[in-house]
Enzyme design. Structure first.
Site, mmCIF file in Angstrom:
data_model
loop_
_atom_site.group_PDB
_atom_site.id
_atom_site.type_symbol
_atom_site.label_atom_id
_atom_site.label_comp_id
_atom_site.label_asym_id
_atom_site.label_seq_id
_atom_site.Cartn_x
_atom_site.Cartn_y
_atom_site.Cartn_z
ATOM 1 N N HIS A 174 28.283 37.590 37.105
ATOM 2 C CA HIS A 174 27.481 37.282 38.293
ATOM 3 C C HIS A 174 26.018 37.456 37.957
ATOM 4 O O HIS A 174 25.662 38.248 37.084
ATOM 5 C CB HIS A 174 27.869 38.175 39.483
ATOM 6 C CG HIS A 174 27.858 39.636 39.174
ATOM 7 N ND1 HIS A 174 28.875 40.245 38.467
ATOM 8 C CD2 HIS A 174 26.963 40.619 39.456
ATOM 9 C CE1 HIS A 174 28.617 41.528 38.347
ATOM 10 N NE2 HIS A 174 27.450 41.787 38.919
ATOM 11 N N ILE A 175 25.178 36.722 38.665
ATOM 12 C CA ILE A 175 23.730 36.840 38.512
ATOM 13 C C ILE A 175 23.173 37.394 39.819
ATOM 14 O O ILE A 175 23.376 36.807 40.889
ATOM 15 C CB ILE A 175 23.084 35.477 38.198
ATOM 16 C CG1 ILE A 175 23.633 34.911 36.888
ATOM 17 C CG2 ILE A 175 21.560 35.621 38.116
ATOM 18 C CD1 ILE A 175 23.140 33.506 36.567
HETATM 19 P P1 5GP Z 1 26.913 44.996 38.790
HETATM 20 O O1 5GP Z 1 26.834 46.483 38.940
HETATM 21 O O2 5GP Z 1 28.240 44.580 38.199
HETATM 22 O O3 5GP Z 1 25.735 44.390 38.079
HETATM 23 O O4 5GP Z 1 26.826 44.385 40.248
HETATM 24 C C1 5GP Z 1 27.905 44.378 41.138
HETATM 25 C C2 5GP Z 1 27.329 44.253 42.520
HETATM 26 O O5 5GP Z 1 28.362 43.879 43.407
HETATM 27 C C3 5GP Z 1 26.717 45.551 43.061
HETATM 28 O O6 5GP Z 1 25.338 45.338 43.343
HETATM 29 C C4 5GP Z 1 27.545 45.849 44.319
HETATM 30 O O7 5GP Z 1 26.769 46.351 45.391
HETATM 31 C C5 5GP Z 1 28.139 44.483 44.640
HETATM 32 N N1 5GP Z 1 29.428 44.539 45.304
HETATM 33 C C6 5GP Z 1 30.505 45.297 44.945
HETATM 34 N N2 5GP Z 1 31.532 45.064 45.771
HETATM 35 C C7 5GP Z 1 31.097 44.135 46.676
HETATM 36 C C8 5GP Z 1 31.732 43.502 47.793
HETATM 37 O O8 5GP Z 1 32.906 43.727 48.128
HETATM 38 N N3 5GP Z 1 30.984 42.599 48.480
HETATM 39 C C9 5GP Z 1 29.682 42.317 48.139
HETATM 40 N N4 5GP Z 1 29.028 41.416 48.893
HETATM 41 N N5 5GP Z 1 29.061 42.895 47.093
HETATM 42 C C10 5GP Z 1 29.770 43.794 46.365
#
Ligand code: 5GP
Ligand code: ZN
Length: 115
Positions: A101-102
């Protein structure tokens, strides 16, 4: 992958505040925003990170992902005022959801370097 949060959002099993969606990708608001506007652009197909995309699929996946992202940047107005794109990849980068994801962050002044 049925235990992946973003695959489950893609399948409609978990609700999300969706800004844009097409056949390749979708863009939602982050559930824990780090800026006034915090979007996540997500391909519908599951790849853990960008380096996991086979080269034969790279332009289709990343082209579809960035096209959807640009639609959402225009819808939210981030394209007018500035934004930051981030793709945390792997453990030292703090990736918490292992589905590519971005992040697009905007709506405030952003400092550099990031943490
Ligand atoms: P990462 O830490 O992998 O770069 O980003 C994952 C992002 O996904 C985090 O910023 C977190 O807040 C978001 N996230 C995790 N679970 C959910 C969800 O169920 N719904 C949404 N909209 N965002 C989520
Ligand atoms: Zn997934």
């Amino acid at each position: 992958m049925n235990n992946c949060i973003f695959c489950r959002i893609a399948a409609g099993e978990i609700p999300a505040d969706k800004i844009y969606e097409d056949e390749n990708a979708f863009v939602i608001r982050d559930i824990n925003p780090q800026a006034p506007v915090h979007l996540l652009a997500i391909p519908k197909k599951h790849y853990p990170a960008v380096h996991d995309i086979p080269l034969s699929e790279m332009s289709t996946v990343m082209g579809g992902l960035t096209s959807a992202l640009c639609k959402a940047l225009a819808i939210t107005g981030l394209d007018k005022n500035g934004y930051r794109l981030v793709a945390n990849s792997g453990g030292t980068a703090g990736q918490t959801v292992p589905h590519l994801h971005i992040h697009a962050l905007g709506g405030r002044d952003l400092t550099w370097p990031p943490g």
